[in-house]
Design an enzyme around this catalytic site. Structure first.
Site, PDB file in Angstrom:
ATOM      1  N   ILE A   1       7.504  -6.410  13.650  1.00 17.59           N
ATOM      2  CA  ILE A   1       8.910  -5.978  13.654  1.00 17.59           C
ATOM      3  C   ILE A   1       9.329  -5.373  12.321  1.00 17.59           C
ATOM      4  O   ILE A   1      10.303  -4.617  12.250  1.00 17.59           O
ATOM      5  CB  ILE A   1       9.832  -7.162  14.023  1.00 17.59           C
ATOM      6  N   THR A   2       8.600  -5.670  11.247  1.00 22.79           N
ATOM      7  CA  THR A   2       8.967  -5.129   9.932  1.00 22.79           C
ATOM      8  C   THR A   2       8.440  -3.716   9.710  1.00 22.79           C
ATOM      9  O   THR A   2       8.750  -3.084   8.704  1.00 22.79           O
ATOM     10  CB  THR A   2       8.440  -6.036   8.804  1.00 22.79           C
TER      11      THR A   2
ATOM     12  N   ARG B   1       5.164 -12.583   8.736  1.00 24.79           N
ATOM     13  CA  ARG B   1       4.466 -13.465   7.807  1.00 24.79           C
ATOM     14  C   ARG B   1       5.484 -14.238   6.961  1.00 24.79           C
ATOM     15  O   ARG B   1       6.550 -13.719   6.655  1.00 24.79           O
ATOM     16  CB  ARG B   1       3.557 -12.656   6.882  1.00 24.79           C
TER      17      ARG B   1
ATOM     18  N   SER C   1      -3.616   3.531  20.710  1.00 26.57           N
ATOM     19  CA  SER C   1      -3.551   4.657  19.781  1.00 26.57           C
ATOM     20  C   SER C   1      -4.400   5.817  20.273  1.00 26.57           C
ATOM     21  O   SER C   1      -5.445   5.617  20.916  1.00 26.57           O
ATOM     22  CB  SER C   1      -4.041   4.213  18.397  1.00 26.57           C
TER      23      SER C   1
ATOM     24  N   GLU D   1      -6.209   7.382  18.422  1.00 23.28           N
ATOM     25  CA  GLU D   1      -7.472   7.268  17.691  1.00 23.28           C
ATOM     26  C   GLU D   1      -8.568   6.652  18.556  1.00 23.28           C
ATOM     27  O   GLU D   1      -9.750   6.743  18.212  1.00 23.28           O
ATOM     28  CB  GLU D   1      -7.279   6.437  16.422  1.00 23.28           C
TER      29      GLU D   1
ATOM     30  N   TYR E   1     -10.681   1.251  12.900  1.00 22.56           N
ATOM     31  CA  TYR E   1      -9.349   1.098  13.499  1.00 22.56           C
ATOM     32  C   TYR E   1      -9.381   1.493  14.968  1.00 22.56           C
ATOM     33  O   TYR E   1      -8.891   0.762  15.834  1.00 22.56           O
ATOM     34  CB  TYR E   1      -8.339   1.954  12.742  1.00 22.56           C
TER      35      TYR E   1
ATOM     36  N   ARG F   1       8.198   5.594   7.966  1.00 18.51           N
ATOM     37  CA  ARG F   1       6.750   5.521   7.897  1.00 18.51           C
ATOM     38  C   ARG F   1       6.318   5.038   6.517  1.00 18.51           C
ATOM     39  O   ARG F   1       6.957   5.330   5.506  1.00 18.51           O
ATOM     40  CB  ARG F   1       6.183   6.913   8.158  1.00 18.51           C
TER      41      ARG F   1
ATOM     42  N   VAL G   1      -0.408   9.896   5.978  1.00 16.49           N
ATOM     43  CA  VAL G   1      -0.409  11.268   5.476  1.00 16.49           C
ATOM     44  C   VAL G   1       0.940  11.954   5.638  1.00 16.49           C
ATOM     45  O   VAL G   1       1.367  12.719   4.765  1.00 16.49           O
ATOM     46  CB  VAL G   1      -1.526  12.100   6.148  1.00 16.49           C
TER      47      VAL G   1
ATOM     48  N   PRO H   1     -15.057   9.513   6.565  1.00 17.26           N
ATOM     49  CA  PRO H   1     -16.502   9.536   6.819  1.00 17.26           C
ATOM     50  C   PRO H   1     -16.840  10.134   8.184  1.00 17.26           C
ATOM     51  O   PRO H   1     -17.859  10.796   8.339  1.00 17.26           O
ATOM     52  CB  PRO H   1     -16.888   8.048   6.756  1.00 17.26           C
ATOM     53  N   ALA H   2     -16.000   9.892   9.178  1.00 18.03           N
ATOM     54  CA  ALA H   2     -16.172  10.480  10.515  1.00 18.03           C
ATOM     55  C   ALA H   2     -14.819  11.048  10.923  1.00 18.03           C
ATOM     56  O   ALA H   2     -13.898  10.310  11.259  1.00 18.03           O
ATOM     57  CB  ALA H   2     -16.652   9.430  11.516  1.00 18.03           C
ATOM     58  N   GLU H   3     -14.702  12.343  10.889  1.00 16.29           N
ATOM     59  CA  GLU H   3     -13.416  12.999  11.093  1.00 16.29           C
ATOM     60  C   GLU H   3     -13.091  13.156  12.578  1.00 16.29           C
ATOM     61  O   GLU H   3     -13.969  13.391  13.409  1.00 16.29           O
ATOM     62  CB  GLU H   3     -13.418  14.378  10.428  1.00 16.29           C
TER      63      GLU H   3
END
Length: 326
Positions: free
Chosen positions: A10-11, A34, A128, A130, A152, A187, A192, A282-284
């Protein structure tokens, strides 16, 4: 009786917008944070500072099952939005072990605790884009195979499959939201998008003289976080649980993001952006483009912000922050 919702993370950017949205809908909103956040609210709770008198926060950590179980057993809620994660892709390469531990085990602990204590609770997992990684097709939709290219992304695939398994094995109302990149003035600076807009503001104010960047040609499907959290809520209001891609359906390069951000303050990005090999992955993942047809049709979801609007808002917010305007 108003509905009750629990939000992990939530933060963060998404958690703060979702909390606002649910409160505006009349929800009673609980957040899992936390303990250190409660001890240092000014720094760690700044995104929800304006909401604190309307929220109930509970100290817990995703890293232990008893901690999660304790909160779930004590706090009654109808919906659970699991947003908390180690979500910085670059950091996941540096510390893959903690990324896996937090993102996979944390999701499993939440689902297991709900199964034991609140099986009727509706559950949302923040997936995601990703997860698609080295994409098999473009655009990517709910049936596109996953091929993650980072720890991730791998951890998010595991969370996705755990969520789907609890839905299918135990008949729980569990939804996966496959969210493409979504940004906002809230964000974190390590991402980025915010790195670009905050540095643009600093350069304009004479506080910096260059913006070091990695791959400017990477293409992403960028939207606004405030729009995307509304899709999360809509998923849990459907008659049946399912998985949904949430995206704008258009790509923009990192270079275009830089160009728009600098242009907002009357500068040419070519004069300030410097390529630094340290920021290459390392892996785009070169191109991510989402097909959100299913979400738009079934959820009646429509984004309110354009890519250009989002970049402009972020730059202006960072300029205002340097002026002490907020």
């Amino acid at each position: 009786m108003s509905k009750k919702a629990l939000i992990t993370g939530i933060t963060g950017q998404d958690g703060s917008y979702l909390a606002e949205h649910l409160l505006n809908l009349g929800y009673e909103v609980h957040g899992l944070v936390r303990r250190v956040a409660l001890e240092d609210p000014q720094r760690r709770l700044h995104r929800i500072a304006h909401l604190l008198d309307r929220l109930s926060l509970h100290p817990a950590t995703l890293e232990t099952y008893p901690s999660i179980f304790n909160v779930v057993s004590r706090v009654p809620f109808d919906e659970c939005y699991h947003l908390a994660a180690q979500s910085f892709v670059a950091e996941s390469f540096n510390d893959g072990f903690s990324t896996m531990n937090t993102n996979i085990n944390g999701t499993h602990y939440m689902l297991a605790a709900l199964y034991e204590q609140r099986r009727e609770c509706k559950f949302y997992f923040a997936g995601s884009s990703e997860m698609f990684g080295q994409v098999r097709e473009t655009p990517q939709k709910e049936t596109t195979p996953f091929h993650p290219r980072s720890p991730y992304g791998i951890s998010k695939v595991a969370g996705f499959e755990l969520t789907r398994n609890y839905r299918e094995a135990y008949n729980m109302f569990c939804c996966n939201g496959i969210l493409f990149n979504h940004e906002s003035p809230r964000r974190g600076y390590e991402f980025v998008s915010r790195k670009i807009t905050s540095t643009v503001a600093r350069i304009k104010r004479g506080m910096a003289d260059e913006l070091p960047m990695g791959n400017l040609d990477a293409q992403r499907d960028w939207g606004h976080a405030e729009d995307y959290v509304k899709a999360m809520h809509l998923m849990l209001q459907q008659p049946e649980p399912d998985d949904y891609v949430v995206s704008m359906g258009e790509t923009h390069t990192v270079r275009e993001f830089c160009e728009l951000a600098f242009a907002e303050v009357g500068l040419d990005y070519n004069d300030y952006v410097k390529i630094d090999a340290r920021f290459y992955r390392p892996a785009e993942v070169q191109v991510l483009l989402g097909d959100s047809t299913k979400a738009r049709r079934r959820l009646n979801w429509q984004p309110a912000h354009s890519f250009r609007d989002m970049v402009r808002e972020m730059v202006r917010a960072d300029m205002a922050e340097l002026r002490g305007g907020r």
